[in-house]
Design a protein around this motif. Structure first.
Motif, short mmCIF file in Angstrom:
data_model
loop_
_atom_site.label_atom_id
_atom_site.label_comp_id
_atom_site.label_asym_id
_atom_site.label_seq_id
_atom_site.Cartn_x
_atom_site.Cartn_y
_atom_site.Cartn_z
N LEU A 159 61.07 88.09 16.99
CA LEU A 159 61.36 86.88 17.39
C LEU A 159 62.17 86.92 18.69
N GLY A 160 63.14 87.65 18.67
CA GLY A 160 64.06 88.09 20.10
C GLY A 160 63.28 88.33 21.11
N LYS A 220 69.33 83.17 23.05
CA LYS A 220 68.91 83.26 21.68
C LYS A 220 68.38 84.58 21.35
N ALA A 221 67.61 85.14 22.40
CA ALA A 221 67.09 86.37 22.35
C ALA A 221 68.26 87.41 22.08
N LEU A 265 66.34 96.28 24.04
CA LEU A 265 64.95 96.02 23.85
C LEU A 265 64.84 94.73 24.75
N VAL A 266 65.82 93.84 24.64
CA VAL A 266 65.62 92.54 25.59
C VAL A 266 65.77 92.85 27.06
N GLY A 269 65.37 102.89 33.12
CA GLY A 269 66.09 104.15 32.69
C GLY A 269 67.51 104.06 32.54
N ALA A 270 68.11 103.25 33.36
CA ALA A 270 69.54 102.88 33.38
C ALA A 270 69.87 102.00 31.96
N THR A 271 69.19 101.28 31.61
CA THR A 271 69.15 100.67 30.37
C THR A 271 69.10 101.36 29.32
N ILE A 272 68.19 102.07 29.21
CA ILE A 272 67.85 103.14 28.01
C ILE A 272 69.05 104.05 27.66
#
Length: 369
Positions: A74-75, A308-309, A317-318, A358-361
């Motif tokens: 859902l997110g 909400k997400a 993931l978002v 890449g930076a996010t992961i």
């Protein structure tokens, strides 16, 4: 948005996740429920119109037994829906005829002010903020509103795809500013992702000293294209500064108070700029007026769904799913403007998205250790 608002800022920090007009790390005070979506249609304890269960209130008084686990995925659905709403708002910004980007920003501020004021009154947070945070709130308001103006100007002067992709370079500037002002660690991996993002921006800007006089795929003149791309870069820089300021303030400032400073400083800023450049004009037709209303509504909806997400889904993931902004920008550019993105734009998008992802992961993995 805030701007988007682009929402490129969300991908800039998988741990904090905020946007220039939207503080996502702490969208609600401690104790507020995150998953009572079904009850959003009717105001009750801790809720107020027009948001339902999403914005103004708190549900501290609800029994613990009423909590429901969110549906799987859902997110991520909220994230995609938010990206779609922000992208449609960007499309309307480009569709509006004869209204300057600064004036569109002013209308946006007025619309959000009408919503934020009753929310602040309901939450009893005041309109000034903690004494030690007021300077940061002022800076957040100026930088955030300026970032919005530049983003709207970029949408009007260059293609949707180019402006959106460049805006997604915000994370690299965030890392640099956090290193300078917050003394956060800046590793070789961060430098690599920064360089990769800059390569993507260069592929989109296509400076003549590197690419010659090739203007293929540009809907307007190169001078207009370069204005739009530099406005998008300016948006990315100011959005990054906004993120650093929000991180500096932490959870000591209410989410709605942060947006309040954004609109209360953004509106006079827009009025002053319009007075100086002499570009104030009412929309020519009813359709343009409808677009202005929809820009405010869609931007607000995008903020609600991305909030909400983040509340019910993992931040990393978002942030990765938020790259759907770029996908929608490419689709809308082709479908509504019959403007096929060039391979330069596609290559630049790949570089920027790869750098951001890449930076996010990497930050996500670090925070999970």
């Amino acid at each position: 948005m805030e701007p988007p608002e682009s929402a490129a800022e969300l991908a800039g920090d998988a741990v904090e996740l905020r946007e220039p007009e939207l503080r996502l790390a702490d969208p609600a005070p401690p104790g507020e429920e995150h998953a009572d979506v079904e009850a959003a249609d009717a105001p009750g304890p801790g809720r107020c119109w027009p948001y339902g269960a999403w914005a103004c209130g708190s549900s501290r008084g609800e029994p613990e037994a009423k909590k429901k686990a969110p549906c799987p995925g859902l997110g991520l659905f909220y994230t995609v829906l938010s990206a779609f709403l922000f992208s449609v708002a960007s499309l309307f910004v480009k569709k509006v005829q004869g209204v300057h980007a600064v004036e569109i920003s002013a209308f946006r501020c007025v619309f959000q002010m009408l919503v934020i004021i009753p929310c602040l009154i309901y939450r009893k947070t005041g309109f000034i903020g903690p004494k030690g945070q007021r300077l940061f709130l002022l800076l957040r308001g100026v930088f955030g509103s300026s970032a919005m103006i530049l983003m709207y100007y970029a949408f009007q002067t260059t293609s949707l795809a180019d402006a959106t992709v460049i805006a997604f370079s915000c994370p690299v500037f965030t890392s640099i500013f956090a290193w300078i002002f917050l003394k956060e660690k800046y590793s070789l991996w961060d430098a690599f992702f920064t360089l990769f993002a800059f390569v993507g921006v260069i592929l989109i800007v296509r400076p003549p000293f590197l690419f010659g006089s090739d203007t293929s795929g540009m809907s307007k003149s190169y001078s207009e294209h370069i204005k739009g791309t530099f406005a998008a870069i300016g948006h990315a820089v100011l959005a990054a500064m906004t993120l650093v300021i929000l991180r500096k303030m932490g959870k000591s400032v209410d989410y709605f108070l942060s947006i309040w400073y954004y609109v209360i400083l953004g509106l006079p800023e827009c009025i002053i700029i319009l007075f100086v450049i002499g570009e104030w004009s009412l929309p020519y037709c009813g359709l343009d007026r409808l677009f202005l209303i929809l820009i405010g509504l869609l931007g607000l909806g995008g903020q609600i769904f991305i909030t909400k997400a983040v509340q019910i889904e993992k931040a990393g993931l978002v942030a990765i799913m938020k790259t759907m902004d770029i996908v929608f920008a490419f689709i809308f550019q082709i479908a509504f403007f019959d403007n096929m993105p060039t391979w330069w734009t596609v290559g630049g998008a790949v570089c920027v998205v790869a750098s951001t992802t890449g930076a996010t992961i990497r930050r996500w993995l670090q925070s999970s250790k």
